[in-house]
Design an enzyme around this catalytic site. Structure first.
Site, PDB file in Angstrom:
ATOM      1  CE  LYS A 297      -6.268  16.092 -17.334  1.00  0.00           C
ATOM      2  NZ  LYS A 297      -6.329  15.569 -15.940  1.00  0.00           N
TER       3      LYS A 297
ATOM      4  NE  ARG B   7      -2.278   1.230   3.651  1.00  0.00           N
ATOM      5  CZ  ARG B   7      -2.652   0.493   4.567  1.00  0.00           C
ATOM      6  NH1 ARG B   7      -3.492  -0.565   4.671  1.00  0.00           N
ATOM      7  NH2 ARG B   7      -2.128   0.601   5.749  1.00  0.00           N
TER       8      ARG B   7
ATOM      9  CE1 TYR C 213     -10.495  19.703 -13.599  1.00  0.00           C
ATOM     10  CE2 TYR C 213      -9.715  19.164 -11.640  1.00  0.00           C
ATOM     11  CZ  TYR C 213     -10.646  18.618 -12.665  1.00  0.00           C
ATOM     12  OH  TYR C 213     -11.170  17.642 -12.762  1.00  0.00           O
TER      13      TYR C 213
END
Length: 391
Positions: free
Chosen positions: A203, A53, A105
């Site tokens: 992106k 994890r 954003y």
């Protein structure tokens, strides 16, 4: 003996740091799907890992490469750009004041506003392009964190990172920069004084529309960074091993993709600038852009692959242009190999600050002549429709 030559970012990315798997000397990075690791008989961990994890070897190479490209101390991967950004804000002290830009954003802006309504942070906004006003706010009401996004999505205002960081440092304010659009190949915010860099790695870093991921990079270790690390481990906001591998594979072609996108975006912006069918071209690579000089100083090698156009004729004309585009794909996101178009106001919905006549263009790696021809035929649509109307 001469000191070893520092490798360029192009070489670091292409070779993914030049790491070679020891057993078989693999050139391709290995996928590490293991979720847990064996202990020795005495209870120790000879492999140095306890549980995947927060200790998966799947992250090591991509995180190390990104830290090297940004010139940072350490990088951490997250399952999305939003997960990365929110992890940093949540590592602040309760009630901490955050200063964010008006143009940013929209998903993160909405999340910050919701957090402020619950009084978990105090939130104020500033004008991205007004450095003097930003410095004044930092002097009079210094926040705990200054968030910068430059060029700012989707209207591409430019913030002077070095000047903002200098003012923030004097005020004792931490600075985080969303550098998703310029990537570390065009702008290195840590070298300009920022404390943290955030990427929506979905992106440009990945660049192939097949991974959702995020990343944070720090300039140096700090209590805030340690809380970010702890929150990621305890909260489980981690990336899957296959996604980490895909991200690393995408990063290896980052220089080629960014270079092509920048060159094409520049040519498209210059071609459409002054076109009667376009009311305005928003791109910092144009000398007429208010932030051009600042962008030229802090962006090396190009002005990015993102631009927006405001279509003459208003919202209806803009929607008509988007609908007629054929090479450009109508889709959310940016920074991929295919060129995308989006009518941002309708995507962002109520409360959007985006002009209704604006189309956001993410330029991919296609032949620029094909993209220009597609834009030309699409922009002709409102004109032809108007010519058919009765006088």
């Amino acid at each position: 003996m001469n000191a070893p030559r520092t490798l360029s970012p192009d070489t670091l990315a292409a070779q993914a740091l030049g790491w070679i798997a020891p057993q078989h000397r693999d050139l391709a990075p290995t996928i590490h799907p293991a979720s847990t690791f064996e202990r020795a008989a005495d209870g120790s961990y000879p492999g140095g890992r306890l549980y995947s994890r927060d200790q998966s070897p799947a992250y090591d190479q991509a995180e190390t490469l990104l830290a090297a490209l940004e010139g940072g101390h350490q990088a951490l991967l997250f399952p999305s750009g939003m997960a990365a950004a929110t992890a940093l804000v949540q590592a602040l002290e309760p009630g901490a004041r955050v200063l964010a830009p008006h143009a940013m954003y929209w998903g993160l802006r909405n999340w910050l506003q919701e957090l402020a309504t619950r009084r978990q942070i105090a939130l104020d906004f500033y004008d991205n392009a007004d450095g003097e006003a930003l410095a004044a706010v930092l002097r009079t009401m210094p926040p705990r964190l200054l968030w910068i996004e430059t060029p700012a999505n989707p209207t591409w205002e430019v913030t002077d990172i070095a000047a903002a960081c200098a003012a923030a440092r004097a005020a004792g304010t931490l600075v985080a920069v969303d550098s998703t659009v310029p990537t570390p190949l065009l702008t290195r915010p840590l070298a300009l004084g920022a404390d943290f860099v955030m990427h929506s790695a979905t992106k440009y870093l990945n660049g192939h529309s097949d991974v959702v991921a995020g990343a944070l990079v720090c300039r140096e270790d700090s209590p805030v960074w340690q809380r970010v690390r702890q929150n990621r481990a305890q909260g489980g906001a981690v990336l899957g091993p296959f996604e980490a591998w895909l991200l690393l594979r995408g990063m290896r072609t980052l220089p080629l993709r960014v270079r092509q996108a920048c060159a094409s975006a520049q040519r498209i912006a210059e071609t459409l600038h002054g076109d009667a069918r376009v009311a305005q071209v928003l791109y910092p690579g144009l000398p007429s852009h208010p932030g051009h000089a600042v962008a030229a100083a802090q962006m090396q090698g190009g002005f990015g692959g993102m631009l927006s156009i405001r279509v003459a004729g208003g919202e209806a004309a803009a929607m008509a242009v988007a609908g007629r585009l054929q090479v450009f794909k109508r889709a959310t996101s940016l920074g991929s190999v295919e060129s995308l178009v989006e009518h941002r106001a309708s995507v962002e919905g109520p409360g959007t600050l985006c002009p209704p006549d604006l189309l956001r263009l993410s330029i991919g790696i296609e032949a620029v002549d094909d993209l220009l021809a597609d834009l030309d035929q699409a922009l002709d649509a409102p004109t032809r429709m108007a010519d058919r109307r009765p006088a």
